[in-house]
Design an enzyme around this catalytic site. Structure first.
Site, mmCIF file in Angstrom:
data_model
loop_
_atom_site.group_PDB
_atom_site.id
_atom_site.type_symbol
_atom_site.label_atom_id
_atom_site.label_comp_id
_atom_site.label_asym_id
_atom_site.label_seq_id
_atom_site.Cartn_x
_atom_site.Cartn_y
_atom_site.Cartn_z
ATOM 1 C CG ASN A 83 32.625 36.973 27.253
ATOM 2 O OD1 ASN A 83 32.221 36.054 26.544
ATOM 3 N ND2 ASN A 83 31.909 38.062 27.467
ATOM 4 C CG ASP A 137 33.043 36.261 37.465
ATOM 5 O OD1 ASP A 137 34.139 36.284 36.868
ATOM 6 O OD2 ASP A 137 31.981 36.604 36.921
ATOM 7 C CG HIS A 150 33.281 39.985 35.233
ATOM 8 N ND1 HIS A 150 32.975 38.636 35.214
ATOM 9 C CD2 HIS A 150 33.419 40.333 33.921
ATOM 10 C CE1 HIS A 150 32.939 38.202 33.967
ATOM 11 N NE2 HIS A 150 33.211 39.201 33.162
ATOM 12 C CE1 TYR A 184 39.150 47.523 30.811
ATOM 13 C CE2 TYR A 184 40.798 47.816 29.094
ATOM 14 C CZ TYR A 184 40.067 48.312 30.166
ATOM 15 O OH TYR A 184 40.271 49.601 30.574
ATOM 16 C CE1 TYR A 209 34.707 47.800 33.922
ATOM 17 C CE2 TYR A 209 36.899 48.734 33.620
ATOM 18 C CZ TYR A 209 35.614 48.518 33.159
ATOM 19 O OH TYR A 209 35.226 49.017 31.941
#
Length: 200
Positions: free
Chosen positions: A127, A106, A28, A79, A23
């Site tokens: 989220n 972001d 993100h 996460y 990632y």
């Protein structure tokens, strides 16, 4: 809940992202990128923070003396969707007022590389913010790093979990550096000064 900024209290600066090398360069994860640079600037290495599921660096930013501010730079390791738990645990551990928390994240509704700083507000479908707001309310600062909207019919989830494009990467270091500057300005000089300087 205390939402008044306290000059003596530390600041908790949280870069939002997902842990793991797969990632690392995702759109993100730009919050992690800014947090990494801020950690370098305060001269620390990330370490586990007690029982909180997060990595932290403690240090000071600003000129030496009474003008400097104690800061904890953090990367939740839970996460993105579960960021609120680790951030809340750090808030309790370091006794940080909510108004001394800064989330770097972001933002789809802003063009690539453009910054917007604000206090409070909604989560706009993000989220990480949604999780933070659920556990501590919405009265924390945000440094919103524009990534733009996905092209064509690409799904938002696919877009944010893709790496920055080659053309974007040419300017990424500059924009991450500017976002780190904006965080420092916010912590040292306050929101109004930071907004007038960095909200482009």
């Amino acid at each position: 809940m205390d939402v008044t900024s306290d000059a003596g209290a530390p600041w908790l600066v949280v870069g939002l992202g997902n842990p793991g090398p797969e990632y690392a360069m995702n759109r993100h994860n730009v919050g992690f990128m800014v947090a990494d640079l801020l950690a370098e600037r305060v001269g620390g290495k990330f370490k586990r923070a007690g029982k909180a599921q997060a990595l932290v660096v403690e240090g000071r930013i600003g000129p030496p003396g009474p003008g400097s501010r104690r800061v904890v730079v953090a990367k939740p390791m839970s996460y993105m969707n579960l960021s609120g738990g680790p951030v809340n645990a750090l808030r309790d551990f370091y006794k940080v007022p909510v108004a001394n928390i800064v989330a770097i994240h972001d933002e789809l509704d802003i063009n690539y590389g453009v910054l917007r700083l604000k206090l409070g507000g909604g989560d706009n479908g993000h989220n990480g913010l949604k999780s933070m707001t659920k556990v501590m309310g919405s009265d924390y600062h945000r440094v919103r790093f524009g990534i733009g909207r996905p092209p064509g019919r690409m799904q938002v989830a696919d877009f944010v979990l893709k790496d920055f494009a080659a053309a974007e990467r040419k300017e990424l270091d500059y924009f991450v550096d500017r976002a780190a500057d904006a965080v420092e300005c916010l912590v040292i000089d306050g929101l109004e000064r930071a907004q007038s300087t960095y909200n482009s």
